[in-house]
Design an enzyme around this catalytic site. Sequence first.
Site, PDB file in Angstrom:
ATOM      1  N   SER A 123      -6.683 -95.697  33.846  1.00  0.00           N
ATOM      2  CA  SER A 123      -6.073 -96.189  32.616  1.00  0.00           C
ATOM      3  C   SER A 123      -5.290 -97.478  32.896  1.00  0.00           C
ATOM      4  O   SER A 123      -5.896 -98.513  33.143  1.00  0.00           O
ATOM      5  CB  SER A 123      -5.211 -95.095  31.984  1.00  0.00           C
ATOM      6  OG  SER A 123      -4.827 -95.421  30.678  1.00  0.00           O
ATOM      7  N   HIS A 164     -10.054 -95.113  27.295  1.00  0.00           N
ATOM      8  CA  HIS A 164      -9.964 -94.157  26.183  1.00  0.00           C
ATOM      9  C   HIS A 164     -10.733 -94.648  24.949  1.00  0.00           C
ATOM     10  O   HIS A 164     -10.341 -94.393  23.809  1.00  0.00           O
ATOM     11  CB  HIS A 164      -8.500 -93.886  25.825  1.00  0.00           C
ATOM     12  CG  HIS A 164      -7.613 -93.687  27.018  1.00  0.00           C
ATOM     13  ND1 HIS A 164      -7.835 -92.708  27.958  1.00  0.00           N
ATOM     14  CD2 HIS A 164      -6.516 -94.381  27.446  1.00  0.00           C
ATOM     15  CE1 HIS A 164      -6.906 -92.790  28.909  1.00  0.00           C
ATOM     16  NE2 HIS A 164      -6.108 -93.796  28.624  1.00  0.00           N
TER      17      HIS A 164
END
Length: 213
Positions: A123, A164
Amino acid sequence: MTTVNLLLLSLGFGAVPGFLSETTGKALSELQIGYLDDARIPYAGQPGVRAERDRLTAAGYAVVDLSAVRQNLEEFATTLDRVDAVYVAGGNSFALLWALRRAGAGDLLAERVRASLPYIGCSAGAVVVGPTIAPVEGLDDPAEAPGPVDPRGLELIDTVVLPHADGQFPVYPADVIESVRRKYESRHRVTPLADHQALLVRGEQQTVVASDY
């Protein structure tokens, strides 16, 4: 000539064991992983803040803590010398880049990665290796960083990872991800990653691969 080796995760961990085995040539029992969690500075004390570290230890890896904030530059360099690979955890991309830029740890880390130290980023840890983190200001709050942040990334790759991207992570719904992608794709090369995907970088070659949970 060395080859840059990066595995950039959205969320899923599945591609990690194969990447480490291939890039280090070592058995799991021999590996030491430097774990950098400075992206989690804004969330200290919150539930789940150690989840990624716990996932590494549960998989059998020896974890060595690494921090651009808690260590001075000499200590940071010494820790990098001890480990076989680096894992940079998720959190806030702006807090992470602030930490890496604060005393030069980011330049040192990038130098070691260019000299062949394998890098795993999840991330935020995947976002900061690109040319800029500006596109994720629609996902991460820049105000959560302890100070002002130059959005220039570590420039290890020529694309901005957008994690995501399947909209399954509740904090980043699909419409927000799509809005960010549309806003920035004309200015920057953007690589969206679903949570079960990773971007594998071997030198100049970049491949989106499966990385399940």
